[in-house]
Structure formats: structure tokens, C-alpha cells
Write a protein that holds these residues in place. Structure first.
Motif, PDB file in Angstrom:
ATOM      1  N   SER A 112       0.848  -1.194   0.000  1.00  0.00           N
ATOM      2  CA  SER A 112       0.000   0.000   0.000  1.00  0.00           C
ATOM      3  C   SER A 112       0.881   1.240   0.000  1.00  0.00           C
ATOM      4  O   SER A 112       2.103   1.166   0.071  1.00  0.00           O
ATOM      5  CB  SER A 112      -0.908   0.002   1.235  1.00  0.00           C
ATOM      6  N   ARG A 113       0.258   2.384  -0.089  1.00  0.00           N
ATOM      7  CA  ARG A 113       1.014   3.626  -0.183  1.00  0.00           C
ATOM      8  C   ARG A 113       0.564   4.602   0.909  1.00  0.00           C
ATOM      9  O   ARG A 113      -0.530   4.517   1.417  1.00  0.00           O
ATOM     10  CB  ARG A 113       0.815   4.274  -1.556  1.00  0.00           C
ATOM     11  N   GLY A 114       1.460   5.544   1.201  1.00  0.00           N
ATOM     12  CA  GLY A 114       1.109   6.613   2.122  1.00  0.00           C
ATOM     13  C   GLY A 114       1.665   6.404   3.515  1.00  0.00           C
ATOM     14  O   GLY A 114       2.230   5.371   3.854  1.00  0.00           O
ATOM     15  N   GLN A 115       1.465   7.432   4.340  1.00  0.00           N
ATOM     16  CA  GLN A 115       1.996   7.444   5.696  1.00  0.00           C
ATOM     17  C   GLN A 115       1.345   6.378   6.557  1.00  0.00           C
ATOM     18  O   GLN A 115       1.971   5.854   7.480  1.00  0.00           O
ATOM     19  CB  GLN A 115       1.767   8.825   6.320  1.00  0.00           C
ATOM     20  N   ARG A 116       0.091   6.052   6.282  1.00  0.00           N
ATOM     21  CA  ARG A 116      -0.595   5.063   7.102  1.00  0.00           C
ATOM     22  C   ARG A 116       0.093   3.708   7.046  1.00  0.00           C
ATOM     23  O   ARG A 116       0.057   2.933   7.989  1.00  0.00           O
ATOM     24  CB  ARG A 116      -2.047   4.911   6.646  1.00  0.00           C
ATOM     25  N   ARG A 117       0.733   3.404   5.933  1.00  0.00           N
ATOM     26  CA  ARG A 117       1.435   2.126   5.819  1.00  0.00           C
ATOM     27  C   ARG A 117       2.506   2.008   6.893  1.00  0.00           C
ATOM     28  O   ARG A 117       2.613   0.979   7.577  1.00  0.00           O
ATOM     29  CB  ARG A 117       2.074   2.001   4.442  1.00  0.00           C
ATOM     30  N   PHE A 118       3.280   3.074   7.090  1.00  0.00           N
ATOM     31  CA  PHE A 118       4.369   3.027   8.055  1.00  0.00           C
ATOM     32  C   PHE A 118       3.829   2.987   9.483  1.00  0.00           C
ATOM     33  O   PHE A 118       4.391   2.332  10.353  1.00  0.00           O
ATOM     34  CB  PHE A 118       5.291   4.233   7.850  1.00  0.00           C
ATOM     35  N   ARG A 119       2.739   3.693   9.725  1.00  0.00           N
ATOM     36  CA  ARG A 119       2.134   3.645  11.052  1.00  0.00           C
ATOM     37  C   ARG A 119       1.596   2.257  11.350  1.00  0.00           C
ATOM     38  O   ARG A 119       1.721   1.763  12.469  1.00  0.00           O
ATOM     39  CB  ARG A 119       1.016   4.677  11.157  1.00  0.00           C
ATOM     40  N   ALA A 120       0.986   1.633  10.372  1.00  0.00           N
ATOM     41  CA  ALA A 120       0.469   0.285  10.560  1.00  0.00           C
ATOM     42  C   ALA A 120       1.587  -0.700  10.825  1.00  0.00           C
ATOM     43  O   ALA A 120       1.486  -1.567  11.691  1.00  0.00           O
ATOM     44  CB  ALA A 120      -0.326  -0.149   9.327  1.00  0.00           C
ATOM     45  N   MET A 121       2.682  -0.580  10.074  1.00  0.00           N
ATOM     46  CA  MET A 121       3.821  -1.467  10.283  1.00  0.00           C
ATOM     47  C   MET A 121       4.382  -1.311  11.695  1.00  0.00           C
ATOM     48  O   MET A 121       4.706  -2.285  12.359  1.00  0.00           O
ATOM     49  CB  MET A 121       4.905  -1.172   9.244  1.00  0.00           C
ATOM     50  N   ARG A 122       4.454  -0.061  12.144  1.00  0.00           N
ATOM     51  CA  ARG A 122       4.986   0.184  13.484  1.00  0.00           C
ATOM     52  C   ARG A 122       4.119  -0.472  14.544  1.00  0.00           C
ATOM     53  O   ARG A 122       4.620  -1.160  15.447  1.00  0.00           O
ATOM     54  CB  ARG A 122       5.065   1.689  13.735  1.00  0.00           C
ATOM     55  N   LEU A 123       2.799  -0.282  14.440  1.00  0.00           N
ATOM     56  CA  LEU A 123       1.898  -0.832  15.430  1.00  0.00           C
ATOM     57  C   LEU A 123       1.894  -2.357  15.403  1.00  0.00           C
ATOM     58  O   LEU A 123       1.898  -3.019  16.445  1.00  0.00           O
ATOM     59  CB  LEU A 123       0.489  -0.292  15.206  1.00  0.00           C
ATOM     60  N   VAL A 124       1.898  -2.946  14.208  1.00  0.00           N
ATOM     61  CA  VAL A 124       1.882  -4.398  14.078  1.00  0.00           C
ATOM     62  C   VAL A 124       3.127  -5.006  14.710  1.00  0.00           C
ATOM     63  O   VAL A 124       3.060  -5.989  15.452  1.00  0.00           O
ATOM     64  CB  VAL A 124       1.772  -4.801  12.586  1.00  0.00           C
ATOM     65  N   VAL A 125       4.281  -4.414  14.429  1.00  0.00           N
ATOM     66  CA  VAL A 125       5.531  -4.933  14.988  1.00  0.00           C
ATOM     67  C   VAL A 125       5.535  -4.815  16.513  1.00  0.00           C
ATOM     68  O   VAL A 125       5.935  -5.734  17.221  1.00  0.00           O
ATOM     69  CB  VAL A 125       6.738  -4.191  14.379  1.00  0.00           C
ATOM     70  N   VAL A 126       5.064  -3.678  17.021  1.00  0.00           N
ATOM     71  CA  VAL A 126       5.046  -3.463  18.465  1.00  0.00           C
ATOM     72  C   VAL A 126       4.157  -4.478  19.164  1.00  0.00           C
ATOM     73  O   VAL A 126       4.496  -4.983  20.246  1.00  0.00           O
ATOM     74  CB  VAL A 126       4.592  -2.026  18.781  1.00  0.00           C
ATOM     75  N   VAL A 127       3.020  -4.808  18.563  1.00  0.00           N
ATOM     76  CA  VAL A 127       2.085  -5.755  19.169  1.00  0.00           C
ATOM     77  C   VAL A 127       2.746  -7.110  19.392  1.00  0.00           C
ATOM     78  O   VAL A 127       2.692  -7.681  20.485  1.00  0.00           O
ATOM     79  CB  VAL A 127       0.826  -5.898  18.284  1.00  0.00           C
TER      80      VAL A 127
END
Length: 368
Positions: A245-260
């Protein structure tokens, strides 16, 4: 205990063995004839006992306060929005309840570690069972959340969509029922018993070595390995989708998923590695000696505290990082303070149109 906080089982086993050995011994001890008995004497546990008395009460008291406040806030916000709860919201509500109930037992174990168990055998059984029920429930509910998000993001399927709340209810009932089954040994084998060597009463298990090893393996597999495998697989597939996917939300989602995933693994992996060492010692795969037993007992106390910290992290990971949650928390506080109801209703209506703070579509999954 194989999981519940309290006196180390090495201390309990050593105490019972020493008492029986002393009962069978005579005042004129022949060293040469009883050399084998001397070599099998239990190891002194003064260091690990003193460490537990100093470390565990303070840690459990802190976790009790933080866990109760954090999970209480999550439950209050979710219940205030119960008419618009999604499937993930419902799992999060059950997770908050499980974590709150788990930390509620910590003051009892703090007293047990600092002094002795003063609450009787009935409360010993209830506290031990409640602790383990919510330990398993927390891990399994995290697996349910990851599977729900996997279906929603990877397959664009909402198995637990709002119109079929019975699916969510049945899943939660199955999780709690399975956890209750796992906790049956607590109701059967836990009791408050006097330990002669420690000169104190403690809440501890009374079952044979084979049963203790089996319960540890169950805890390792059902309470850690399987949920971790489910979370790792689901979030790995989610990451693969978000990476394209594209955009800033992709990086935020990756960060949250990894943290979980990392938070669950970091909090509980050290404890289960120590448990694995203890299992290998019980099975004879690792040599048992006094130094190793003492190190395992202290490591179990420290790493179990790390695991209980996960109950305090869950509200941060699944709620407080979300803008929608903070907005709804503020709305709840304003409502309790008697603020303008019409403005709050307009905000609530807008929030519901935007979707719930933990909705499992890609955008609302981020909660950011």
C-alpha cells in the motif's frame, strides 16, 4: 506453583524432603553410611527467599495499580460505546477484563511472598484459578484479535461483522471455557499448607512430579507458543499486504503491528525459557545442582514479573495509541463532568460514522 506467584516449588519440594529425612534420621549420624543421603540433601534457598520478600511485594503492588487503572479505563471507554462495538472492540473488552482480573490477584501473592498465606485454602484455590484463567485468556484473546484483523485486512472478510454478534459471543465463551478447563488443577491441587522448613503457611500445589511437568508443558504450549505462532503468522501476512500500500498510514500500521508482536514476545519469552530450563531439570536432561536451582528460582521471579507487565502494556498498545480512543475517553470524562450533551452527541455520531476506534478495516485498524 507452575505459574501462580508464590513460594518456589524447589523450596516446597526441598522442605518436604528435608522434613521426611529428619524424621527418619537418628541423633548419632554415621557420615560414611549416610553419605548418599547427605549428597541428596535439599539445597538452601535463603537467597531466593530473601530476594522474593524484597522484590515481589513492591513489583506486584505497582503492577496492581497500573494494570487496574489502565484496563479499567479501556473497559469504561468500550462499555460507553457498546452499541457500536466491532468484533475487535469486543475482544479488547474481554482482554481488558482478563488483565484486570489477573492483576487483582497480585496483592494476595504479594502478601504470600512478604509474610505467608493468611487467606485460607478456599481463597488459595480461587486466587490461583483466577490468575491462571486470565493468564490463558489474555494470550488466547490476543490470538483472536490477530486472526480477526488478518481476515479483515488480508482477505477483506469480516467474519465477526456487527450483524452476527453471536459469532463473537460464541468465540469468547469458547475461550473462557477452555481457560476454565486449563485451571481445573488449581481448584483440585492448590491448598494453603504449613511448611516446616520455611516455618510459614503458603499457597502451593500438592501433586506428583509427572503432573507438575505436564502442567508446565501445557502452560508453555497453550499459553505461549500457540498464541505467539498465530499472532506471528497473522501479522506477517498483514505486513505483507500493507507493504504494497502507499502513504503514511502504511508506516504507522507497520509500526503498530511490529510493536504488538514484539511486546508479547519480549514480556513472556524470558519466563517461558526459564520454565523450559526447569522442565529439562525435572526430566533429567539438565543436571540439577544448588547453584542452578537458586538461579532458576530468582530468574523465575524476575521474568514472571516481566510477563505480568504485559497486562499493563495492553491498554497502551491497543488503546492509548489510538486517536479515536483518546477522543472517546475525553468524551466520557466530559460526560461524567456534566458537559454539553448536544455537543457530545454530535461528536459521538461523527465518531460512529468514522468507525470504531479499533475497527479492523485498514484505516481504522491503525487507530492513528
Amino acid at each position: 506453583a507452575y505459574l501462580s506467584p508464590g513460594v518456589s516449588e524447589h523450596q516446597v519440594l526441598d522442605a518436604s524432603y528435608l522434613a521426611s529425612l529428619l524424621e527418619n534420621s537418628t541423633s548419632s549420624y554415621d557420615y560414611e553410611e549416610n553419605e548418599s543421603d547427605l549428597n541428596s540433601l535439599p539445597c538452601p534457598q535463603d537467597f531466593s527467599l530473601n530476594f522474593d520478600r524484597a522484590f515481589l511485594p513492591a513489583l506486584y503492588s505497582l503492577l496492581f495499580l497500573l494494570g487496574l487503572l489502565g484496563n479499567g479505563a479501556v473497559a469504561a471507554v468500550l462499555l460507553s460505546q457498546r452499541a457500536a462495538l466491532s468484533s475487535t472492540d469486543t475482544f479488547l473488552l474481554h482482554l481488558a477484563v482478563a488483565d484486570a482480573l489477573l492483576v487483582l490477584t497480585l496483592p494476595l501473592w504479594a502478601v504470600d511472598a512478604a509474610i505467608q498465606w493468611i487467606f485460607g485454602s478456599s481463597l488459595c484455590k480461587v486466587a490461583g484459578a483466577l490468575f491462571n484463567i486470565n493468564f490463558y485468556a489474555g494470550a488466547l484473546l490476543l490470538a483472536c484479535i490477530s486472526f480477526d484483523r488478518y481476515l479483515s485486512i488480508v482477505h477483506a472478510t469480516q467474519l465477526y461483522r456487527r450483524g452476527l454478534r453471536a459469532h463473537v459471543a460464541l468465540t469468547c465463551i469458547a475461550v473462557w471455557g477452555l481457560c476454565l478447563l486449563f485451571a481445573l488443577p488449581d481448584f483440585i491441587f492448590l491448598s494453603a499448607s504449613y511448611d516446616q522448613r520455611l516455618n510459614a503457611t503458603h499457597c502451593q500445589y500438592n501433586f506428583p512430579q509427572v503432573g507438575r511437568t505436564a502442567l508446565r508443558v501445557l502452560q508453555l504450549v497453550a499459553g505461549f507458543l500457540l498464541p505467539l505462532l498465530v499472532m506471528t503468522y497473522c501479522y506477517a501476512r498483514i505486513l505483507a499486504v500493507l507493504l504494497v500500500s502507499r502513504g503514511q498510514r502504511r508506516f504507522r500500521a507497520m509500526r503498530l503491528v511490529v510493536v504488538v508482536v514484539v511486546a508479547f514476545a519480549v514480556c513472556w519469552t524470558p519466563y517461558h525459557l526459564v520454565v523450559l530450563v526447569d522442565i529439562l531439570m525435572d526430566m533429567g536432561a539438565l543436571a540439577r545442582n544448588c547453584g542452578r536451582e537458586s538461579h532458576v528460582d530468582v530468574a523465575k521471579s524476575v521474568t514472571s514479573g516481566m510477563g505480568y507487565m504485559h497486562c499493563c502494556l495492553n491498554p497502551l498498545l491497543y488503546a492509548f495509541v489510538g486517536v479515536k480512543f483518546r477522543e472517546q475517553m475525553w468524551m466520557l470524562l466530559m460526560r461524567l463532568g456534566g458537559s454539553d450533551q448536544r455537543g457530545l452527541q454530535r461528536q459521538a455520531s461523527s465518531s460512529r460514522r468514522d468507525s470504531s476506534w479499533s475497527e479492523t478495516t485498514e484505516a481504522s485498524y491503525l487507530g492513528l
